[in-house]
Design an enzyme around this catalytic site. Structure first.
Site, PDB file in Angstrom:
ATOM      1  N   ASN A   7      12.593  -4.056  14.593  1.00 36.70           N
ATOM      2  CA  ASN A   7      11.232  -3.626  14.276  1.00 36.70           C
ATOM      3  C   ASN A   7      10.246  -4.590  14.950  1.00 36.70           C
ATOM      4  OD1 ASN A   7       8.696  -3.587  12.899  1.00 36.70           O
ATOM      5  ND2 ASN A   7       9.626  -2.425  11.243  1.00 36.70           N
ATOM      6  N   HIS A  10       5.426  -6.752  14.112  1.00 34.56           N
ATOM      7  CA  HIS A  10       4.665  -7.994  13.966  1.00 34.56           C
ATOM      8  C   HIS A  10       4.295  -8.653  15.287  1.00 34.56           C
ATOM      9  CE1 HIS A  10       4.497  -7.284   9.871  1.00 34.56           C
ATOM     10  NE2 HIS A  10       5.791  -7.380   9.691  1.00 34.56           N
ATOM     11  N   HIS A  43       6.404   0.924  12.714  1.00 33.58           N
ATOM     12  CA  HIS A  43       5.766   1.530  11.544  1.00 33.58           C
ATOM     13  C   HIS A  43       4.301   1.776  11.900  1.00 33.58           C
ATOM     14  CE1 HIS A  43       5.046   1.187   6.881  1.00 33.58           C
ATOM     15  NE2 HIS A  43       4.464   2.251   7.402  1.00 33.58           N
ATOM     16  N   ARG A  45       1.167   2.501  10.563  1.00 32.44           N
ATOM     17  CA  ARG A  45       0.520   2.538   9.242  1.00 32.44           C
ATOM     18  C   ARG A  45      -0.778   3.317   9.326  1.00 32.44           C
ATOM     19  NH1 ARG A  45       2.783  -1.423   5.431  1.00 32.44           N
ATOM     20  NH2 ARG A  45       1.109  -0.698   4.108  1.00 32.44           N
ATOM     21  N   ARG A  49      -2.929  -1.305  11.098  1.00 32.42           N
ATOM     22  CA  ARG A  49      -3.110  -2.770  11.104  1.00 32.42           C
ATOM     23  C   ARG A  49      -2.290  -3.472  12.176  1.00 32.42           C
ATOM     24  NH1 ARG A  49      -0.441  -4.325   5.351  1.00 32.42           N
ATOM     25  NH2 ARG A  49      -1.931  -2.764   4.677  1.00 32.42           N
ATOM     26  N   GLU A  70       8.666   4.742  11.452  1.00 28.80           N
ATOM     27  CA  GLU A  70       8.393   4.667  10.009  1.00 28.80           C
ATOM     28  C   GLU A  70       6.966   5.126   9.779  1.00 28.80           C
ATOM     29  OE1 GLU A  70       8.952   0.582   9.042  1.00 28.80           O
ATOM     30  OE2 GLU A  70      11.121   0.708   9.119  1.00 28.80           O
ATOM     31  N   THR A 101       5.523  -3.056   2.952  1.00 24.00           N
ATOM     32  CA  THR A 101       6.034  -1.995   2.083  1.00 24.00           C
ATOM     33  C   THR A 101       6.581  -2.623   0.800  1.00 24.00           C
ATOM     34  OG1 THR A 101       6.710  -0.896   4.116  1.00 24.00           O
ATOM     35  CG2 THR A 101       7.545   0.031   2.064  1.00 24.00           C
ATOM     36  N   GLU A 151      17.418   5.061   3.778  1.00 24.28           N
ATOM     37  CA  GLU A 151      17.413   3.632   4.076  1.00 24.28           C
ATOM     38  C   GLU A 151      17.229   2.933   2.737  1.00 24.28           C
ATOM     39  OE1 GLU A 151      14.421   2.311   6.864  1.00 24.28           O
ATOM     40  OE2 GLU A 151      14.772   0.209   6.372  1.00 24.28           O
ATOM     41  N   HIS A 191      14.614  -4.318   5.018  1.00 19.26           N
ATOM     42  CA  HIS A 191      13.457  -4.975   4.420  1.00 19.26           C
ATOM     43  C   HIS A 191      13.822  -6.376   3.937  1.00 19.26           C
ATOM     44  CE1 HIS A 191       9.492  -5.471   2.714  1.00 19.26           C
ATOM     45  NE2 HIS A 191       9.171  -4.493   3.531  1.00 19.26           N
ATOM     46  N   GLY A 192      13.161  -7.352   4.534  1.00 19.75           N
ATOM     47  CA  GLY A 192      13.331  -8.737   4.112  1.00 19.75           C
ATOM     48  C   GLY A 192      14.638  -9.369   4.562  1.00 19.75           C
TER      49      GLY A 192
HETATM   50  N1  PXP Z   1      12.414  -0.816   6.675  1.00 15.95           N
HETATM   51  C1  PXP Z   1      11.217  -0.358   6.252  1.00 15.95           C
HETATM   52  C2  PXP Z   1      11.145   1.004   5.657  1.00 15.95           C
HETATM   53  C3  PXP Z   1      10.050  -1.131   6.389  1.00 15.95           C
HETATM   54  O1  PXP Z   1       8.866  -0.653   5.962  1.00 15.95           O
HETATM   55  C4  PXP Z   1      10.148  -2.394   7.013  1.00 15.95           C
HETATM   56  C5  PXP Z   1       8.918  -3.194   7.244  1.00 15.95           C
HETATM   57  O2  PXP Z   1       8.071  -2.506   8.113  1.00 15.95           O
HETATM   58  C6  PXP Z   1      11.407  -2.813   7.451  1.00 15.95           C
HETATM   59  C7  PXP Z   1      12.527  -2.022   7.252  1.00 15.95           C
HETATM   60  C8  PXP Z   1      11.606  -4.141   8.128  1.00 15.95           C
HETATM   61  O3  PXP Z   1      11.394  -5.138   7.200  1.00 15.95           O
HETATM   62  P1  PXP Z   1      11.256  -6.651   7.681  1.00 15.95           P
HETATM   63  O4  PXP Z   1      10.077  -6.726   8.588  1.00 15.95           O
HETATM   64  O5  PXP Z   1      11.072  -7.400   6.403  1.00 15.95           O
HETATM   65  O6  PXP Z   1      12.527  -6.991   8.393  1.00 15.95           O
END
Ligand code: PXP
Length: 247
Positions: A7, A10, A43, A45, A49, A70, A101, A151, A191-192
């Protein structure tokens, strides 16, 4: 072997801090691909952002691997997806004030609306995925919608620092993965996730694909995008960093 989708949101967050043209998330996507990432995730949004509409178009056109888009389950985004035709759409809930999220989609309360969205997106040749908490009711609902995949939100797991709680959170994810696979859903997670906590998730046999962004981009500030993706590939695929890209 578990697939890694990188992803690159950032990278765009940093660019948008100055409203300039660098760093370019497309360049990050291309580096991730060069090192062997299986796909790219962005993603878009509603408040734009980080990733912008033109990023989705440029990344979709330039990358060789699949693009996972996403987005919130809203009409504006469905139209963008139908125009851009990513490989896959992952629906996530969105709140304007959240930093990232915060939880999975409440699929159970909007089955009919999601079925309509799914039908339109799948007719456009786009795979349809739902981001859900490791919650049996939501997974059952995702199967009722007819999603291609879910997911599993690993956010709660990733916030636990250690001890018995970790095992309980992992067990919940394992059970959700087993339930979803038994219902015929493909199972992804994200996520995370970090180089440290990803291995236990990648070891769950039903989990086919991981979406990882923040940790990779954060590491890349110090070691470069190529090395950061390599490290994550090694963690996810349980190989040595030196063997990344050799297979
Ligand atoms: N999966 C989803 C649905 C998310 O919204 C995000 C963050 O955009 C991620 C995965 C990736 O998460 P992270 O940036 O914490 O690795």
């Amino acid at each position: 072997m578990t697939r890694l989708f990188v992803n690159v949101d950032h990278v765009a967050t940093l660019r948008e801090a100055r409203k300039t043209v660098e760093p370019d998330p497309l360049m990050a996507a291309q580096i991730a691909e060069k090192v062997g990432a299986d796909g790219i995730t962005v993603h878009l949004r509603e408040d734009r952002r980080h990733i912008q509409d033109h990023d989705v178009e440029r990344i979709r056109a330039a990358i060789q691997t699949p693009l996972n888009l996403e987005m919130a389950p809203v009409e504006e985004m469905v139209q963008i997806a139908l125009k851009t035709r990513p490989y896959q759409v992952s629906l996530v809930p969105e709140k304007r004030q959240e930093i990232t999220t915060e939880g999975g989609l409440d699929v159970a309360s909007q089955i009919e609306d999601l079925v309509k969205m799914k039908d339109r997106l799948q007719s456009g040749g786009i795979l349809f995925s739902l981001f859900v908490d490791p919650d049996a009711r939501q997974i059952e609902a995702a199967a009722k919608v007819g999603a291609d995949s879910i997911e599993i939100n690993t956010g709660a797991y990733s916030e636990i620092k250690g001890g018995l709680e970790i095992e309980a959170a992992l067990e919940k994810i394992r059970q959700s993965a087993t339930q979803a696979a038994a219902l015929g859903l493909h199972v992804f997670a994200g996520h995370g996730l970090t180089n440290e906590n990803v291995q236990a998730i990648a070891a769950i046999p039903e989990i086919e694909e991981l979406n990882i962004g923040h940790h990779i981009v954060a590491r890349s500030v110090f070691c470069g995008m190529e090395q950061a993706v390599k490290e994550m590939m090694a963690s996810v695929k349980e190989i040595s960093v030196h063997d990344v890209g050799q297979a």
